[in-house]
Design a protein around this motif. Structure first.
Motif, PDB file in Angstrom:
ATOM      1  N   ALA A  73     -28.350  36.445  35.763  1.00  0.00           N
ATOM      2  CA  ALA A  73     -27.268  37.450  36.267  1.00  0.00           C
ATOM      3  C   ALA A  73     -26.144  37.599  35.971  1.00  0.00           C
ATOM      4  N   VAL A  74     -25.313  36.286  35.721  1.00  0.00           N
ATOM      5  CA  VAL A  74     -24.133  35.958  35.114  1.00  0.00           C
ATOM      6  C   VAL A  74     -24.071  36.506  33.879  1.00  0.00           C
ATOM      7  N   ALA A  75     -25.170  36.065  33.237  1.00  0.00           N
ATOM      8  CA  ALA A  75     -25.146  36.331  31.769  1.00  0.00           C
ATOM      9  C   ALA A  75     -24.913  37.694  31.266  1.00  0.00           C
ATOM     10  N   ILE A  76     -25.653  38.582  32.356  1.00  0.00           N
ATOM     11  CA  ILE A  76     -25.704  39.982  31.987  1.00  0.00           C
ATOM     12  C   ILE A  76     -24.674  40.751  32.627  1.00  0.00           C
ATOM     13  N   GLY A  77     -23.726  40.113  33.539  1.00  0.00           N
ATOM     14  CA  GLY A  77     -22.511  40.769  33.920  1.00  0.00           C
ATOM     15  C   GLY A  77     -22.074  40.627  35.517  1.00  0.00           C
ATOM     16  N   PHE A  78     -22.962  39.616  36.150  1.00  0.00           N
ATOM     17  CA  PHE A  78     -22.752  39.745  37.734  1.00  0.00           C
ATOM     18  C   PHE A  78     -21.355  38.689  37.885  1.00  0.00           C
ATOM     19  N   ARG A  79     -20.632  39.111  38.616  1.00  0.00           N
ATOM     20  CA  ARG A  79     -19.345  38.326  39.039  1.00  0.00           C
ATOM     21  C   ARG A  79     -19.267  38.330  40.442  1.00  0.00           C
ATOM     22  N   SER A  80     -18.830  36.993  41.154  1.00  0.00           N
ATOM     23  CA  SER A  80     -18.595  36.888  42.524  1.00  0.00           C
ATOM     24  C   SER A  80     -16.978  36.342  42.739  1.00  0.00           C
ATOM     25  N   THR A  81     -16.177  37.418  42.321  1.00  0.00           N
ATOM     26  CA  THR A  81     -14.821  36.642  42.281  1.00  0.00           C
ATOM     27  C   THR A  81     -14.015  37.035  43.535  1.00  0.00           C
ATOM     28  N   ASP A  82     -14.588  37.613  44.520  1.00  0.00           N
ATOM     29  CA  ASP A  82     -14.012  37.730  45.754  1.00  0.00           C
ATOM     30  C   ASP A  82     -14.308  36.851  46.864  1.00  0.00           C
ATOM     31  N   ALA A  83     -15.341  36.045  46.464  1.00  0.00           N
ATOM     32  CA  ALA A  83     -15.807  35.061  47.651  1.00  0.00           C
ATOM     33  C   ALA A  83     -15.216  33.893  47.697  1.00  0.00           C
ATOM     34  N   THR A  84     -15.081  33.328  48.755  1.00  0.00           N
ATOM     35  CA  THR A  84     -14.111  32.148  48.953  1.00  0.00           C
ATOM     36  C   THR A  84     -15.214  30.949  48.850  1.00  0.00           C
ATOM     37  N   ALA A  85     -14.686  29.737  48.762  1.00  0.00           N
ATOM     38  CA  ALA A  85     -15.391  28.351  48.649  1.00  0.00           C
ATOM     39  C   ALA A  85     -16.178  28.426  49.999  1.00  0.00           C
ATOM     40  N   LEU A  86     -15.601  28.752  51.058  1.00  0.00           N
ATOM     41  CA  LEU A  86     -16.469  28.616  52.302  1.00  0.00           C
ATOM     42  C   LEU A  86     -17.646  29.459  52.311  1.00  0.00           C
ATOM     43  N   GLU A  87     -17.444  30.815  51.751  1.00  0.00           N
ATOM     44  CA  GLU A  87     -18.638  31.790  51.612  1.00  0.00           C
ATOM     45  C   GLU A  87     -19.607  31.606  50.651  1.00  0.00           C
ATOM     46  N   TRP A  88     -19.215  30.680  49.649  1.00  0.00           N
ATOM     47  CA  TRP A  88     -20.070  30.133  48.492  1.00  0.00           C
ATOM     48  C   TRP A  88     -20.877  29.102  49.268  1.00  0.00           C
ATOM     49  N   LEU A  89     -20.543  28.245  49.964  1.00  0.00           N
ATOM     50  CA  LEU A  89     -21.217  27.361  50.778  1.00  0.00           C
ATOM     51  C   LEU A  89     -22.160  27.719  51.855  1.00  0.00           C
ATOM     52  N   ALA A  90     -21.580  28.813  52.477  1.00  0.00           N
ATOM     53  CA  ALA A  90     -22.627  29.634  53.523  1.00  0.00           C
ATOM     54  C   ALA A  90     -23.577  30.198  52.745  1.00  0.00           C
ATOM     55  N   ALA A  91     -23.486  30.870  51.768  1.00  0.00           N
ATOM     56  CA  ALA A  91     -24.607  31.488  50.966  1.00  0.00           C
ATOM     57  C   ALA A  91     -25.729  30.429  50.487  1.00  0.00           C
ATOM     58  N   PHE A  92     -25.169  29.313  49.880  1.00  0.00           N
ATOM     59  CA  PHE A  92     -26.047  28.172  49.393  1.00  0.00           C
ATOM     60  C   PHE A  92     -26.874  27.856  50.786  1.00  0.00           C
ATOM     61  N   GLY A  93     -25.976  27.555  51.989  1.00  0.00           N
ATOM     62  CA  GLY A  93     -26.870  27.456  53.028  1.00  0.00           C
ATOM     63  C   GLY A  93     -27.837  28.421  53.450  1.00  0.00           C
ATOM     64  N   LEU A  94     -27.533  29.728  53.321  1.00  0.00           N
ATOM     65  CA  LEU A  94     -28.526  30.594  53.777  1.00  0.00           C
ATOM     66  C   LEU A  94     -29.696  30.413  52.715  1.00  0.00           C
ATOM     67  N   LEU A  95     -29.480  30.326  51.571  1.00  0.00           N
ATOM     68  CA  LEU A  95     -30.781  30.243  50.533  1.00  0.00           C
ATOM     69  C   LEU A  95     -31.678  28.974  50.692  1.00  0.00           C
ATOM     70  N   VAL A  96     -30.827  27.862  51.306  1.00  0.00           N
ATOM     71  CA  VAL A  96     -32.001  26.714  51.347  1.00  0.00           C
ATOM     72  C   VAL A  96     -32.587  26.907  52.828  1.00  0.00           C
ATOM     73  N   LEU A  97     -31.864  27.595  53.839  1.00  0.00           N
ATOM     74  CA  LEU A  97     -32.454  27.715  55.120  1.00  0.00           C
ATOM     75  C   LEU A  97     -33.691  28.735  54.822  1.00  0.00           C
ATOM     76  N   PHE A  98     -33.242  29.963  54.137  1.00  0.00           N
ATOM     77  CA  PHE A  98     -34.334  30.752  53.913  1.00  0.00           C
ATOM     78  C   PHE A  98     -35.556  30.041  53.207  1.00  0.00           C
ATOM     79  N   ALA A  99     -35.364  29.557  52.173  1.00  0.00           N
ATOM     80  CA  ALA A  99     -36.445  28.779  51.331  1.00  0.00           C
ATOM     81  C   ALA A  99     -37.289  27.908  52.371  1.00  0.00           C
ATOM     82  N   THR A 100     -36.659  27.341  53.225  1.00  0.00           N
ATOM     83  CA  THR A 100     -37.299  26.322  54.170  1.00  0.00           C
ATOM     84  C   THR A 100     -38.331  27.198  55.108  1.00  0.00           C
TER      85      THR A 100
END
Length: 263
Positions: free
Chosen positions: A134-161
């Motif tokens: 996605a990043v290679a074809i143009g996706f950017r997440s410039t407005d997300a803060t470090a805390l939002e990135w951490l929360a996004a990762f936590g959501l992905l792990v929890l959803f995967a579990t």
């Protein structure tokens, strides 16, 4: 050896076993990973300009649709990966290896824990690969803060579990690998019926409840808000409730089935 160290030792052994199976037989993982990647490329390059104009209300620019579609495809990647878990569990049950494990002095729960942890690690790796495309074809997440990135990762792990425990239960109730693959197909179909590709409010009125009242839509909206730095509203709590509910349901379903299955 006390119970906890025994469980940790045996679970780590089963985890290594499942990771070795993934390395030796990568075709299943690659086939399941190919689906979200192909959908990403298909929707972005064939429909991206038109869909961006419709979503943004402005000129045709596929970058807007890339930003919209990526969160849904990341969660769809998790659903695709967990299908392999259902197939792997069903194969273990039907080929008799579980019966052999039950005759050995190992912690009973370690077999399922090894499958779950291994699948979550595979899901995270798959999400990273799809995210890189996605990043290679143009996706950017410039407005997300470090805390939002951490929360996004936590959501992905929890959803995967959560989805992995459901997939384990599907594998345990399936008589063979083919049936397990078919039983787990909703994990790919539900994202197609969610807000992954188009907003819910653009859907026909009779179809909208199907998209609203399912686990993928609030998770997608939450992840989209976190990655793009926009509001998530009540979707965060709904996504968390769905994840916890599915995880608890999948755990008790899998544990009950595994405990009474004679094979």
């Amino acid at each position: 050896m006390s119970s906890l160290p025994l469980a940790l030792r045996d679970s780590s052994t089963m985890l290594r076993r499942n990771l070795l199976h993934t390395r030796r037989y990568p075709s299943m993982t690659l086939n399941l990973l190919l689906t979200p990647v192909m959908l990403l490329l298909l929707f972005v390059y064939l429909f991206g300009d038109v869909m961006s104009a419709g979503i943004g209300g402005g000129g045709a620019d596929r970058s807007a649709y890339i930003a919209y579609i990526v969160p849904g495809l990341l969660l769809m990647t998790i659903g695709s990966t967990t299908i392999g878990t259902a197939v792997s569990v069903s194969t273990d049950m039907s080929e008799g290896i579980i019966a052999r494990f039950r005759t050995m002095a190992i912690h009973r729960g370690s077999v399922l824990v090894g499958h779950v942890v291994g699948s979550v690690l595979q899901s995270v790796a798959s999400v990273v690969l799809v995210g890189a495309v996605a990043v290679a074809i143009g996706f950017r997440s410039t407005d997300a803060t470090a805390l939002e990135w951490l929360a996004a990762f936590g959501l992905l792990v929890l959803f995967a579990t959560a989805l992995t425990w459901i997939a384990v239960g599907m594998g345990l109730v399936s008589p063979n690998a083919e049936a397990a693959s078919n039983n787990a197909m909703p994990l790919i179909l539900l994202p197609l019926l969610s807000s992954a590709f188009v907003p819910v409010d653009t859907m026909p009125g009779w179809f909208r409840p199907v998209a609203e009242y399912q686990p993928f839509t609030p998770a997608i909206e939450t992840l989209r808000g976190l990655l793009l730095g926009t509001g998530i509203g009540h979707n965060g709590w709904l996504a968390l409730a769905w994840c916890l509910g599915l995880a608890v349901l999948g755990y008790f379903w899998s544990a009950a089935k595994f405990a009474r299955d004679p094979k």
